[in-house]
Design a protein around this motif. Structure first.
Motif, PDB file in Angstrom:
ATOM      1  N   GLY A   1     -29.539 -21.294 -39.147  1.00 55.74           N
ATOM      2  CA  GLY A   1     -29.319 -22.705 -38.838  1.00 55.74           C
ATOM      3  C   GLY A   1     -28.334 -22.850 -37.694  1.00 55.74           C
ATOM      4  O   GLY A   1     -28.037 -21.889 -36.971  1.00 55.74           O
ATOM      5  N   ASN A   2     -27.815 -24.042 -37.547  1.00 54.93           N
ATOM      6  CA  ASN A   2     -26.860 -24.272 -36.466  1.00 54.93           C
ATOM      7  C   ASN A   2     -25.488 -23.683 -36.815  1.00 54.93           C
ATOM      8  O   ASN A   2     -24.981 -23.896 -37.907  1.00 54.93           O
ATOM      9  CB  ASN A   2     -26.705 -25.771 -36.200  1.00 54.93           C
TER      10      ASN A   2
ATOM     11  N   SER B   1     -24.804 -24.162 -31.592  1.00 48.10           N
ATOM     12  CA  SER B   1     -25.106 -25.531 -31.997  1.00 48.10           C
ATOM     13  C   SER B   1     -26.508 -25.888 -31.521  1.00 48.10           C
ATOM     14  O   SER B   1     -27.161 -25.098 -30.853  1.00 48.10           O
ATOM     15  CB  SER B   1     -24.077 -26.490 -31.403  1.00 48.10           C
ATOM     16  N   CYS B   2     -26.951 -27.103 -31.845  1.00 45.58           N
ATOM     17  CA  CYS B   2     -28.379 -27.405 -31.675  1.00 45.58           C
ATOM     18  C   CYS B   2     -28.869 -27.230 -30.237  1.00 45.58           C
ATOM     19  O   CYS B   2     -30.034 -26.918 -30.019  1.00 45.58           O
ATOM     20  CB  CYS B   2     -28.716 -28.793 -32.215  1.00 45.58           C
ATOM     21  N   PHE B   3     -28.006 -27.376 -29.250  1.00 47.40           N
ATOM     22  CA  PHE B   3     -28.461 -27.214 -27.869  1.00 47.40           C
ATOM     23  C   PHE B   3     -28.962 -25.791 -27.632  1.00 47.40           C
ATOM     24  O   PHE B   3     -29.821 -25.551 -26.782  1.00 47.40           O
ATOM     25  CB  PHE B   3     -27.326 -27.556 -26.896  1.00 47.40           C
ATOM     26  N   ALA B   4     -28.425 -24.847 -28.391  1.00 49.56           N
ATOM     27  CA  ALA B   4     -28.826 -23.446 -28.228  1.00 49.56           C
ATOM     28  C   ALA B   4     -30.302 -23.247 -28.542  1.00 49.56           C
ATOM     29  O   ALA B   4     -30.922 -22.289 -28.071  1.00 49.56           O
ATOM     30  CB  ALA B   4     -27.974 -22.556 -29.124  1.00 49.56           C
ATOM     31  N   GLN B   5     -30.875 -24.143 -29.326  1.00 43.72           N
ATOM     32  CA  GLN B   5     -32.302 -24.021 -29.649  1.00 43.72           C
ATOM     33  C   GLN B   5     -33.154 -24.096 -28.393  1.00 43.72           C
ATOM     34  O   GLN B   5     -34.153 -23.400 -28.251  1.00 43.72           O
ATOM     35  CB  GLN B   5     -32.718 -25.127 -30.625  1.00 43.72           C
ATOM     36  N   HIS B   6     -32.743 -24.973 -27.472  1.00 42.46           N
ATOM     37  CA  HIS B   6     -33.489 -25.088 -26.207  1.00 42.46           C
ATOM     38  C   HIS B   6     -33.457 -23.769 -25.446  1.00 42.46           C
ATOM     39  O   HIS B   6     -34.463 -23.326 -24.897  1.00 42.46           O
ATOM     40  CB  HIS B   6     -32.864 -26.161 -25.318  1.00 42.46           C
ATOM     41  N   ILE B   7     -32.271 -23.179 -25.411  1.00 36.56           N
ATOM     42  CA  ILE B   7     -32.118 -21.947 -24.627  1.00 36.56           C
ATOM     43  C   ILE B   7     -33.019 -20.856 -25.180  1.00 36.56           C
ATOM     44  O   ILE B   7     -33.756 -20.192 -24.453  1.00 36.56           O
ATOM     45  CB  ILE B   7     -30.636 -21.503 -24.624  1.00 36.56           C
TER      46      ILE B   7
ATOM     47  N   VAL C   1     -21.376 -23.833 -23.487  1.00 36.16           N
ATOM     48  CA  VAL C   1     -20.791 -24.908 -24.292  1.00 36.16           C
ATOM     49  C   VAL C   1     -21.815 -26.032 -24.367  1.00 36.16           C
ATOM     50  O   VAL C   1     -22.392 -26.427 -23.354  1.00 36.16           O
ATOM     51  CB  VAL C   1     -19.478 -25.425 -23.668  1.00 36.16           C
ATOM     52  N   SER C   2     -22.056 -26.494 -25.561  1.00 34.10           N
ATOM     53  CA  SER C   2     -23.056 -27.550 -25.733  1.00 34.10           C
ATOM     54  C   SER C   2     -22.589 -28.843 -25.074  1.00 34.10           C
ATOM     55  O   SER C   2     -21.464 -29.299 -25.316  1.00 34.10           O
ATOM     56  CB  SER C   2     -23.294 -27.806 -27.213  1.00 34.10           C
ATOM     57  N   PRO C   3     -23.446 -29.470 -24.269  1.00 38.75           N
ATOM     58  CA  PRO C   3     -23.073 -30.743 -23.664  1.00 38.75           C
ATOM     59  C   PRO C   3     -23.323 -31.940 -24.586  1.00 38.75           C
ATOM     60  O   PRO C   3     -23.119 -33.083 -24.181  1.00 38.75           O
ATOM     61  CB  PRO C   3     -23.995 -30.808 -22.443  1.00 38.75           C
ATOM     62  N   VAL C   4     -23.764 -31.658 -25.794  1.00 42.09           N
ATOM     63  CA  VAL C   4     -24.106 -32.753 -26.718  1.00 42.09           C
ATOM     64  C   VAL C   4     -22.826 -33.260 -27.388  1.00 42.09           C
ATOM     65  O   VAL C   4     -22.122 -32.495 -28.037  1.00 42.09           O
ATOM     66  CB  VAL C   4     -25.092 -32.251 -27.789  1.00 42.09           C
ATOM     67  N   PRO C   5     -22.514 -34.541 -27.211  1.00 38.52           N
ATOM     68  CA  PRO C   5     -21.279 -35.077 -27.813  1.00 38.52           C
ATOM     69  C   PRO C   5     -21.326 -35.094 -29.335  1.00 38.52           C
ATOM     70  O   PRO C   5     -22.396 -34.938 -29.933  1.00 38.52           O
ATOM     71  CB  PRO C   5     -21.220 -36.514 -27.281  1.00 38.52           C
ATOM     72  N   LEU C   6     -20.179 -35.267 -29.936  1.00 33.31           N
ATOM     73  CA  LEU C   6     -20.111 -35.386 -31.394  1.00 33.31           C
ATOM     74  C   LEU C   6     -20.854 -36.644 -31.843  1.00 33.31           C
ATOM     75  O   LEU C   6     -20.718 -37.697 -31.214  1.00 33.31           O
ATOM     76  CB  LEU C   6     -18.652 -35.497 -31.858  1.00 33.31           C
TER      77      LEU C   6
END
Lengths: 360, 496
Positions: free
Chosen positions: A94-95, A47-53, A239-244
């Motif tokens: 993509g995500n 998910s989008c948080f993975a982009q940071h990693i 696990v992404s910490p970004v909420p829905l």
């Protein structure tokens, strides 16, 4: 009298490990199960948080794979590359929010699955790849073009899956939309970016812990099966910490978020406990904790701040040292801050629907 | 009229045509400065003279200058400069071009061969080609020239190729596509669109192709092009272009272009350095038909407005005071302060606005003009700016563009199409977006016109000092945005 809680190390007690912690992230939060070598070829997805990693790993000298690099990268601005789905993950998929989506991609890549209904038309009458609708912001000119782009993409993903030594996957959601009769899972609901929502055709799914577990294991086994040379990759889960942004369930979005994240966190932990080639990195715990609220979330209480990403990656690099031996602070490259902030997230598009209530 | 032809090898045909038919330019004194190389003339401008970027000099084909004195001539000495040929992307049947080979367009029926099989959408290809053109020396020179030269600029587009390309097996598009003409038309259209856009932005006159049927047919007749690579025209082509240029210059002579009207439109001198010499701003921008950038101190409209704010304050407010400014801001009269520190983005003293590495209450003055719009968390940045100001100190700040809008529009990411700004500010920003940060502060706005372009702008003055507030509040051009109680309390030392 004695009991099993006496004499444990400080990090086992909330008071000493968390309540009395003097640093934004408690010490000894993560101990690597295995080493990531600097020449290990790393693939990222999720998910989008993975982009940071992915971005941070690349900046710090790890061997991050890019199996589908942007054309003419020497002339094309990196923000444009990202707008078109390049230089974001290790391929232009993509995500990937759910493990079902990940498994489906791998099965399609290795010829075990043919997705159904994957060309969606947008409001601009152009055609979108429904399995990665955000990589061409204006769509393509014909269904045939979508098919050609997808065929090339799958060839790149195949190479990626065959070459990677470490696969870092960030689990994002349990909620997804599927084709009712064919089971094809989509990263976005029809009608959000392209396509048309027909409740007779598309169904809402909220995967259970068993399903998430089975899907990831099936993905892992498929990847391992394709490795004839015995060079088995390892898997690092986060696990992404970004909420829905929004839930299609009948629950409050906060309840739905906790439901989803709890499943993902439990499955990731279980997989890491059971399989030596699977590790779990606690980015979720670093961000979602009682003291992290103000520091690590933006004002929308959803996006992770740069400080939060710094904290996550700082913990990561404590265990997986930087190539050049530089301290984690050196990651704060001012010139890259703008790039980092430019995280692409289809889910955020749902916010546009927030005021329309039942219209969605 | 003094005219300079600054170009690459495609301009040689014009030079040969001029040598044979000098009477075409009979009303002009003509110079040529030609540097062979496909991507436009690789000049920079140094001390108002053209200087070749050395890495672009081809020893085999050295620069040609006629007369020799043109090498050292100041660009101001010319009335018009012809720049060409701009918009190269296709190496013909001799030279490959990585941009054509970086991917394929499905629409034009790709052949499967040794070339890249990366499919690229037409939308992305436009981005790639535009980025490629933007980085070419010829377009870079065009922009630099417009910055420094107020005369007429005429752009000669890269010639349409020879029709022999159509069937040449070595032409890249023939090798890549079953519909090479479709692909050729697509790329030519992108080139033409980019040329138009750049010429408009740089106030340059774009010459059309010498004959409309060349453009329509996508090719020039083989007999007016050299057979070497299909990209170099013969003098016959050059003569047509030369005539176009002569006609264009004659038209400019009959109808004076904006350049000659600048002096009459200008009303006053620069408020910062007193100069009366002005030039166009970035990308040839004019304002109300007037070049807005001061040729001496390089100030633009807003700098001169903000300097008026400084001029309206008592000199004692600056002397012996220490100042922090973000970038070398021309509006700031640094010489009036006791000590000045400058933060330069990515420079040696780069301070992160969101976490300023300075103690609390460190500066008497902080100036932050046109920076907050580039910061992701501007509210945090504002708190930081206020944190480092001493009791009684002042923050002077501004951003685009409350003068033009009521409401702030925050799109939340650095939009590359909007100069990487995260947002544009409205007049509501102080009372809403920054309301928490300004608790306990007095805030005034200063609005005035730039005397050169007659354009208004607005900046803000924040202090916790009730006396400074009282001094300015009733003056002309100052308006109270945030006031404290009618009997202001002495400012707290560390309320933040």
């Amino acid at each position: 009298m004695t009991n099993p809680y006496i004499g444990l190390p400080p990090e086992n007690y909330w008071r000493t490990a968390v309540a009395q912690s003097t640093t934004p992230v408690p010490k000894k939060l993560y101990s690597k199960k295995w080493e990531i070598k600097h020449d290990d070829k790393i693939a990222t997805a999720g998910s989008c948080f993975a982009q940071h990693i992915g971005q941070r790993l690349k900046q710090s000298g790890f061997s991050l794979l890019d199996a589908e690099p942007a054309p003419a990268p020497h002339v094309l601005d990196v923000n444009v590359q990202k707008r078109f789905g390049y230089s974001t993950y290790s391929a232009r998929y993509g995500n990937i929010y759910t493990t079902r989506q990940l498994l489906q991609l791998a099965r399609e890549t290795f010829g075990e699955f043919i997705p159904h209904d994957i060309v969606w038309q947008g409001q601009n009458c152009n055609y979108y790849d429904a399995l990665r609708p955000n990589v061409e912001p204006d769509g393509l000119e014909s269904p045939e073009e979508v098919a050609a782009h997808r065929k090339y993409h799958l060839s790149r993903v195949r190479e990626l899956f065959e070459r990677m030594d470490v696969f870092i996957f960030t689990m994002g959601l349990t909620e997804a939309w599927e084709h009712g009769s064919k089971g094809t899972v989509y990263p976005t609901a029809p009608g959000v970016i392209a396509g048309e929502y027909n409740p007779q055709e598309y169904i809402f799914k909220n995967y259970t812990a068993d399903e998430v577990y089975a899907d990831f294991l099936a993905f892992r086994n498929l990847i391992l099966k394709t490795r004839a040379n015995g060079n088995m990759p390892k898997f690092l889960l986060t696990v992404s910490p970004v909420p829905l942004t929004a839930t299609a369930s009948d629950k409050h979005v906060l309840v739905a978020t906790m439901h989803s994240k709890s499943i993902l966190r439990a499955v990731a932990g279980t997989l890491a406990n059971l399989f030596p080639d699977i590790d779990y990195f606690p980015s979720f715990e670093i961000i979602c904790n009682p003291w992290g609220h103000e520091l690590f979330y933006e004002k929308n209480l959803r996006s992770v701040t740069k400080q939060g990403v710094d904290a996550v990656m700082c913990e990561f690099f404590k265990e997986h040292a930087l190539k050049n031996g530089a301290p984690p602070q050196s990651l704060k490259l001012a010139s890259q801050e703008m790039i980092e902030d430019n995280v692409i997230c289809e889910e955020a598009i749902l916010e546009a629907f927030a005021d329309e209530g039942g219209k969605r | 009229m003094k005219v300079l032809f600054a170009g690459n090898s495609q301009m040689s045909c014009i030079k040969l045509a001029f040598d044979a038919f000098p009477e075409v330019m009979k009303d002009s004194c003509v110079s040529f400065y030609i540097v062979p190389g496909g991507q436009g003339p690789p000049f920079i401008i140094e001390n108002k003279k053209l200087k070749i970027i050395s890495r672009h000099v081809n020893i085999k084909f050295p620069p040609r200058v006629t007369p020799e004195t043109a090498k050292d001539a100041q660009i101001d000495s010319y009335d018009a400069i012809i720049v060409g040929a701009l918009g190269h992307y296709d190496g013909g049947f001799c030279f490959g071009n990585p941009v054509l080979h970086c991917g394929i367009l499905q629409k034009y029926l790709p052949k499967h061969n040794e070339h890249s099989n990366t499919p690229i959408s037409t939308v992305l290809y436009k981005e790639i080609l535009y980025a490629y053109f933007s980085k070419q020396p010829g377009f870079i020179f065009l922009r630099a020239l417009r910055e420094s030269f107020t005369g007429v600029i005429i752009v000669h587009p890269f010639p349409v190729p020879s029709e022999v390309m159509k069937t040449h097996p070595e032409w890249a598009l023939n090798k890549m596509y079953n519909d090479p003409l479709g692909a050729h038309a697509f790329f030519m259209q992108l080139r033409d669109d980019f040329l138009e856009k750049e010429c408009r932005a740089n106030e340059a006159i774009l010459l059309p192709y010498p004959r409309p049927d060349y453009r329509k047919n996508l090719f020039a007749p083989a007999d007016i092009m050299h057979s070497s690579d299909g990209l170099h025209p013969k003098p016959e082509y050059g003569l047509m272009v030369l005539r176009q240029i002569a006609e264009t210059l004659a038209a400019c002579d009959r109808t004076p272009v904006a350049v000659s009207t600048y002096e009459t439109a200008r009303r006053e001198a620069c408020t910062i350095c007193g100069s009366t010499s002005f030039k166009s701003a970035w990308n040839g921008r004019l304002n109300n038909g007037v070049p807005p950038r001061c040729a001496q101190c390089l100030s633009c409209e807003r700098h001169r407005v903000f300097r008026r704010a400084f001029d309206d304050m008592p000199p004692a407010w600056f002397s012996d005071k220490n100042l922090l400014q973000f970038f070398n801001d021309p509006s700031v009269p640094a010489e009036r302060f006791g000590k000045t520190e400058t933060s330069i983005f990515n420079g040696t003293n780069h301070l992160d606005l969101q976490a300023i590495d300075r103690p609390d209450a460190f500066y008497d003055w902080v100036v932050c003009n046109y920076v907050l719009e580039l910061v992701a968390d501007d509210q945090k940045a504002m708190r930081e700016l206020l944190r480092i100001i001493r009791p009684g100190g002042v923050l002077l700040f501004s951003y685009p563009s409350p003068i033009y809008r009521e409401k702030t529009n925050d799109w939340g990411y650095p939009d590359e199409n909007r100069a990487h700004h995260y947002r544009t500010y409205g007049r509501d920003a102080i009372a809403t977006r920054f309301a928490d940060a300004f608790a306990g502060w007095y805030v005034l706005s200063y609005q005035n016109d730039d005397p050169v372009t007659n354009t208004p702008d607005i900046c803000y003055f924040a202090t916790r000092d009730p006396l400074k507030f009282a001094e300015l509040r009733d003056r002309q051009n100052w308006e109270v945005i945030i006031s404290q109680d009618s009997t202001p309390q002495a400012p707290a030392s560390d309320h933040l």
